[in-house]
Enzyme design. Structure first.
Site, PDB file in Angstrom:
ATOM      1  N   SER B 153       0.873  -1.183   0.000  1.00  0.00           N
ATOM      2  CA  SER B 153       0.000   0.000   0.000  1.00  0.00           C
ATOM      3  C   SER B 153       0.906   1.228   0.000  1.00  0.00           C
ATOM      4  O   SER B 153       2.031   1.174   0.517  1.00  0.00           O
ATOM      5  CB  SER B 153      -0.850   0.016   1.267  1.00  0.00           C
ATOM      6  OG  SER B 153      -1.353   1.321   1.486  1.00  0.00           O
ATOM      7  N   TYR B 165      -1.133  -1.509  10.205  1.00  0.00           N
ATOM      8  CA  TYR B 165      -1.262  -1.691   8.757  1.00  0.00           C
ATOM      9  C   TYR B 165       0.019  -1.280   8.021  1.00  0.00           C
ATOM     10  O   TYR B 165       0.531  -2.012   7.178  1.00  0.00           O
ATOM     11  CB  TYR B 165      -2.446  -0.861   8.275  1.00  0.00           C
ATOM     12  CG  TYR B 165      -2.820  -1.008   6.820  1.00  0.00           C
ATOM     13  CD1 TYR B 165      -3.570  -2.093   6.378  1.00  0.00           C
ATOM     14  CD2 TYR B 165      -2.450  -0.044   5.879  1.00  0.00           C
ATOM     15  CE1 TYR B 165      -3.928  -2.214   5.041  1.00  0.00           C
ATOM     16  CE2 TYR B 165      -2.810  -0.154   4.543  1.00  0.00           C
ATOM     17  CZ  TYR B 165      -3.553  -1.242   4.137  1.00  0.00           C
ATOM     18  OH  TYR B 165      -3.906  -1.351   2.815  1.00  0.00           O
TER      19      TYR B 165
HETATM   20  N1  LIG Z   1      -8.653  -0.057  -1.294  1.00  0.00           N
HETATM   21  C1  LIG Z   1      -7.571   0.674  -1.107  1.00  0.00           C
HETATM   22  O1  LIG Z   1      -7.604   1.888  -1.135  1.00  0.00           O
HETATM   23  C2  LIG Z   1      -6.233   0.012  -0.907  1.00  0.00           C
HETATM   24  C3  LIG Z   1      -5.092   0.809  -0.938  1.00  0.00           C
HETATM   25  C4  LIG Z   1      -3.841   0.231  -0.749  1.00  0.00           C
HETATM   26  C5  LIG Z   1      -3.743  -1.125  -0.554  1.00  0.00           C
HETATM   27  N2  LIG Z   1      -4.865  -1.891  -0.527  1.00  0.00           N
HETATM   28  C6  LIG Z   1      -4.680  -3.323  -0.285  1.00  0.00           C
HETATM   29  O2  LIG Z   1      -5.238  -4.046  -1.362  1.00  0.00           O
HETATM   30  C7  LIG Z   1      -5.718  -5.307  -0.896  1.00  0.00           C
HETATM   31  C8  LIG Z   1      -7.164  -5.450  -1.274  1.00  0.00           C
HETATM   32  O3  LIG Z   1      -7.897  -4.402  -0.685  1.00  0.00           O
HETATM   33  P1  LIG Z   1      -9.403  -4.092  -1.109  1.00  0.00           P
HETATM   34  O4  LIG Z   1      -9.579  -2.626  -1.051  1.00  0.00           O
HETATM   35  O5  LIG Z   1      -9.737  -4.831  -2.347  1.00  0.00           O
HETATM   36  O6  LIG Z   1     -10.164  -4.700   0.154  1.00  0.00           O
HETATM   37  P2  LIG Z   1     -11.590  -5.400   0.251  1.00  0.00           P
HETATM   38  O7  LIG Z   1     -11.986  -5.303   1.678  1.00  0.00           O
HETATM   39  O8  LIG Z   1     -12.509  -4.862  -0.791  1.00  0.00           O
HETATM   40  O9  LIG Z   1     -11.245  -6.920  -0.108  1.00  0.00           O
HETATM   41  C9  LIG Z   1     -10.405  -7.677   0.695  1.00  0.00           C
HETATM   42  C10 LIG Z   1     -10.879  -9.118   0.652  1.00  0.00           C
HETATM   43  O10 LIG Z   1     -10.007  -9.894   1.470  1.00  0.00           O
HETATM   44  C11 LIG Z   1     -10.786 -10.841   2.164  1.00  0.00           C
HETATM   45  N3  LIG Z   1     -10.082 -11.277   3.365  1.00  0.00           N
HETATM   46  C12 LIG Z   1      -9.892 -10.583   4.518  1.00  0.00           C
HETATM   47  N4  LIG Z   1      -9.234 -11.325   5.402  1.00  0.00           N
HETATM   48  C13 LIG Z   1      -8.999 -12.525   4.818  1.00  0.00           C
HETATM   49  C14 LIG Z   1      -8.359 -13.714   5.241  1.00  0.00           C
HETATM   50  N5  LIG Z   1      -7.833 -13.822   6.459  1.00  0.00           N
HETATM   51  N6  LIG Z   1      -8.289 -14.755   4.376  1.00  0.00           N
HETATM   52  C15 LIG Z   1      -8.841 -14.659   3.150  1.00  0.00           C
HETATM   53  N7  LIG Z   1      -9.462 -13.559   2.692  1.00  0.00           N
HETATM   54  C16 LIG Z   1      -9.540 -12.505   3.522  1.00  0.00           C
HETATM   55  C17 LIG Z   1     -12.075 -10.117   2.473  1.00  0.00           C
HETATM   56  O11 LIG Z   1     -13.122 -11.051   2.741  1.00  0.00           O
HETATM   57  C18 LIG Z   1     -12.291  -9.311   1.218  1.00  0.00           C
HETATM   58  O12 LIG Z   1     -13.085 -10.002   0.293  1.00  0.00           O
HETATM   59  C19 LIG Z   1      -5.505  -5.304   0.622  1.00  0.00           C
HETATM   60  O13 LIG Z   1      -4.302  -5.974   0.904  1.00  0.00           O
HETATM   61  C20 LIG Z   1      -5.395  -3.838   0.951  1.00  0.00           C
HETATM   62  O14 LIG Z   1      -4.638  -3.638   2.111  1.00  0.00           O
HETATM   63  C21 LIG Z   1      -6.115  -1.347  -0.697  1.00  0.00           C
END
Ligand SMILES: NC(=O)c1ccc[n+]([C@@H]2O[C@H](COP(=O)([O-])OP(=O)(O)OC[C@H]3O[C@@H](n4cnc5c(N)ncnc54)[C@H](O)[C@@H]3O)[C@@H](O)[C@H]2O)c1
Lengths: 103, 264
Positions: B153, B165
């Site tokens: 991230s 995080y």
């Molecule tokens: N959305 C953002 O702005 C953003 C920015 C930077 C990084 N990220 C990173 O990108 C990745 C995806 O984020 P997102 O925004 O799509 O999140 P999201 O919440 O939309 O999706 C994350 C998914 O991971 C699943 N999950 C959570 N814990 C789990 C576990 N222990 N085992 C299996 N599945 C699990 C959840 O059920 C969910 O479906 C994450 O690692 C997040 O930290 C997101």
């Protein structure tokens, strides 16, 4: 279509053009797709064997979790009883590691 | 490496970035393994992919458990016979300050508990490690060329309120360098490893948040909008096909800046 029962769930393997879909009937009676578009070109008999094996891998039963349930220790008054940490390298299995264990 | 004909495992694919990556791969001819904790979301994504004419399996698993990562790796091989791409997108947030002070006394009134620290480290760091480790093990033993992708991230730079995080995400960003160094020492030349560090991305994680907070985030984004999940997916797709991208973490933020105008 073929169907089989595994771990109290009913799975069906259905042909969709030249590939196969696997679906599962859930406890609430609704069907959900487990897999789609698999096993192209395989004979039907092999498809069933492969589908069963895949379902067994995806939904394993009988995994035994050993170790202390740290999240739910037994409480006797103020005393918290947590089981031994069997994953600790120094943990001794008396039936395996100890020469004094009567076999 | 071609996306077409490859097999990709995507964790956290029941939602957000992971879902977009899975669908991008299917549109481009890959077979996919949808891994998530939430069965309802897996069911939805698997059905969408079937409707797209794709080849897919959906496995419910918790990425922070060794037994469960082993399960989805084996399921991928049972279903498709190989693994070429692993994207560790499962992630959670549990934001909070390390210390909170009482306004009147100035003394500590609350501190970040292990209930907020541990799950974030377990899913975002240990889960990524296990997914990448077991994916790599299968690729090496199977002799399959591959790409391992950790999702970091932009907040790896150190975001207040996200000690848990940011600590996990800075480690995720470093992971590709160490993995590739080790692969070089071990003579493993056909598997690459990268990290992707998205900025604020339009997933349910963000679009559902307080709209005022969202507006203040957007004020710092040069692009003047959130990054779309599909844009992250396209970057990962490019990385699959461009073999020179390796042992690095790429940012995709739309130009996220600190409030004083310096790009993060
Ligand atoms: N959305 C953002 O702005 C953003 C920015 C930077 C990084 N990220 C990173 O990108 C990745 C995806 O984020 P997102 O925004 O799509 O999140 P999201 O919440 O939309 O999706 C994350 C998914 O991971 C699943 N999950 C959570 N814990 C789990 C576990 N222990 N085992 C299996 N599945 C699990 C959840 O059920 C969910 O479906 C994450 O690692 C997040 O930290 C997101």
């Amino acid at each position: 279509m073929k169907s089989f029962n595994y771990n109290d769930m009913e799975f069906s393997v259905e042909k969709a053009q030249d590939r196969w879909d696997i679906s599962c009937k859930k406890a609430d009676g609704k069907a959900a797709l487990v897999a789609a578009g698999l096993f192209a070109g395989l004979a039907e008999s092999e498809v069933e064997v492969r589908a069963r094996a895949l379902v067994h891998t995806m939904l394993p039963v009988g995994i035994k979790i050993v170790g202390p349930d740290v999240a739910h220790p037994n409480l006797i008054g103020d005393l918290k009883l947590v089981g031994p940490d069997v994953t600790h390298p120094n943990f001794i299995y008396w039936d395996k590691d100890s020469s004094s264990f009567s076999r | 490496m071609d996306i077409k004909g490859s097999v990709a495992i995507i964790t956290g694919a029941g939602n957000g970035i992971g879902e977009a990556v899975a669908k991008y791969f299917v549109r481009n001819g890959a077979k996919v393994v949808i891994v998530d904790m939430m069965q309802k979301n897996i069911d939805r994504v698997v059905k969408d992919i079937k409707d797209m004419g794709g080849e897919v399996i959906g496995v419910q698993a918790n990425v922070s458990s060794e037994a469960e990562t082993a399960k989805f790796i084996k399921a991928a091989i049972d279903a498709f016979g190989k693994i070429n791409v692993v994207v560790a997108s499962a992630g959670i947030i549990r934001d909070g300050m390390m210390l909170n002070l009482d306004k009147e006394t100035g003394k500590v009134s609350r501190k970040m508990g292990l209930d907020k620290w541990q799950p974030v480290i377990d899913v975002n760091l240990t889960g990524t490690f296990l997914t990448i480790r077991d994916g790599a093990e299968a690729m090496v033993n199977g002799g399959w060329p591959g790409l391992l992708v950790a999702i970091s991230s932009v907040n790896k730079v150190g975001q207040v309120g996200q000690l848990n995080y940011s600590s996990a995400k800075v480690a995720d960003a470093l992971l590709p360098k160490i993995v590739i160094g080790e692969f070089l020492m071990r003579g493993i030349r056909n598997i690459r490893c990268i990290g992707i560090a998205p900025g604020y991305t339009a997933t349910p994680m963000l679009t559902g948040m307080n709209q005022d907070a969202l507006m203040s985030i957007l004020a710092d984004v040069h692009l003047d909008r959130l990054v779309e999940p599909d844009e992250v997916a396209r970057l990962i797709g490019h990385c699959v096909e461009n073999e020179a991208i390796n042992a690095t973490t790429l940012e995709i933020t739309g130009g996220l800046c600190y409030p004083n105008g310096i790009a993060k």
